[in-house]
Design a protein around this motif. Structure first.
Motif, PDB file in Angstrom:
ATOM      1  N   VAL A  48       2.632  -1.553   7.766  1.00  0.00           N
ATOM      2  CA  VAL A  48       1.489  -1.373   6.866  1.00  0.00           C
ATOM      3  C   VAL A  48       1.057  -2.738   6.322  1.00  0.00           C
ATOM      4  O   VAL A  48       1.882  -3.463   5.738  1.00  0.00           O
ATOM      5  N   GLN A 104      -0.413   4.434   1.797  1.00  0.00           N
ATOM      6  CA  GLN A 104      -0.341   4.398   3.257  1.00  0.00           C
ATOM      7  C   GLN A 104       1.104   4.516   3.738  1.00  0.00           C
ATOM      8  O   GLN A 104       1.377   5.166   4.756  1.00  0.00           O
ATOM      9  N   ASP A 141       0.861  -1.185   0.000  1.00  0.00           N
ATOM     10  CA  ASP A 141       0.000   0.000   0.000  1.00  0.00           C
ATOM     11  C   ASP A 141       0.899   1.237   0.000  1.00  0.00           C
ATOM     12  O   ASP A 141       1.240   1.783   1.059  1.00  0.00           O
TER      13      ASP A 141
END
Length: 327
Positions: free
Chosen positions: A317, A292, A289
């Motif tokens: 994450v 993120q 991600d």
């Protein structure tokens, strides 16, 4: 009005048109500074008419502070790092920061790059995976400049770490192979000293103790092709390959396609770069991600700016398995 023989509109030009002092212009464009509303409106109207932009370099030299953040990375041709840079720049901009991108591919440029960032009085530094030695981070930290590491590890006071959950990703790959009834497995990774590769292999090997591994000088396409050729020469009975990066996986996948005896071997990558979804590959992979990762990296810098001496933090994450046709 600005003189026609000048290429840049200055604060003095704005002050003359607005009928205010030069310091009033400076305060208007300094967040948190005190300036009356009528003065602010006159300054902003004059600035808009003249096309005035704040000279950030000059302000930095005067105040000793800047809104520059250095991003040090290596391998601009690496699709995953390119995918990570876009959200990094986006989230930095949302917080009013300006990124200064440094390419650390050339070891001879490390010292000049360090000096160049310091000359801009950067307010923080982000080091990505594949970036230069951690001695660079120590240089910034010694000057009380916050450092955030993405997909790297170091126990450095003042440095925070943002990492994808490599163990989770390796577990997802192991579970997929087991569901498919595949037990003769192999792992292809970058240099074993690489932080992400090491974590992915260790977690995968813990789940699949019989798996074999081969490590490459880098995580590129050709390395994946060469690794698949070498590994299968020694272990031609493999049923599944877990590759530490998508680029390694695509190289390995193309090698398998060129050799019909190995065409049934399942391949899984890691990263989910844009090319993984191309029709030519349809690569099953572990998706990082990147948005993120970038968001947490920028927030870590903000927290560190408020309290440089706070304990170092590590934030993990989650990742997810993206199923396509290769496995």
């Amino acid at each position: 009005m600005a003189s026609e023989n000048k290429s840049w509109v200055t604060a003095a030009d704005v002050a003359r048109l607005a009928g205010v002092s030069r310091s009033a212009v400076s305060r208007t464009f300094t967040p948190g500074a005190s300036v009356s509303e009528p003065t602010r409106k006159k300054v902003m109207a004059a600035a808009s008419e003249l096309g005035y932009q704040v000279n950030i370099i000059a302000r930095t030299m005067i105040t000793g502070n800047s809104n520059f953040v250095g991003i040090i990375t290596a391998g601009f041709d690496n699709p995953f790092r390119s995918k990570l840079l876009a959200p990094l720049v986006h989230h930095l901009a949302l917080q009013g920061f300006i990124p200064l991108l440094m390419n650390a591919d050339d070891p001879q440029q490390l010292a000049p790059s360090l000096r160049q960032l310091l000359s801009y009085h950067v307010t923080g530094v982000i080091l990505t995976s594949g970036a230069p030695p951690l001695s660079l981070a120590e240089e910034y930290l010694s000057k009380k400049i916050p450092v955030t590491l993405i997909n790297r590890h170091a126990d450095l006071p003042g440095a925070d770490r943002i990492c994808s959950d490599n163990a989770q990703g390796a577990g997802l790959v192991s579970a997929l192979f087991s569901q498919q009834g595949l037990h003769r497995l192999a792992f292809i990774g970058e240099d074993a000293a690489n932080f992400s590769t090491s974590q992915r292999w260790q977690a995968f090997h813990q789940c699949q103790p019989q798996a074999v591994a081969l490590f490459c000088p880098n995580g590129g396409y050709q390395a994946g092709w060469d690794a698949a050729e070498k590994l299968l020469a020694d272990y031609p009975d493999r049923q599944g390959l877990f590759c530490a990066t998508d680029m390694l996986a695509m190289g390995a996948l193309d090698y398998l396609r060129q050799h019909p005896a190995f065409s049934a071997i399942k391949v899984v990558g890691f990263d989910d770069i844009p090319q993984a979804s191309f029709a030519a590959y349809q690569l099953t992979t572990i998706q990082q991600d990147t948005d993120q990762l970038a968001l947490l990296a920028v927030h870590s810098l903000l927290e560190r700016l408020k309290n440089f001496s706070q304990p170092s933090q590590q934030k993990t994450v989650p990742v997810q398995l993206i199923r396509r046709h290769s496995a």
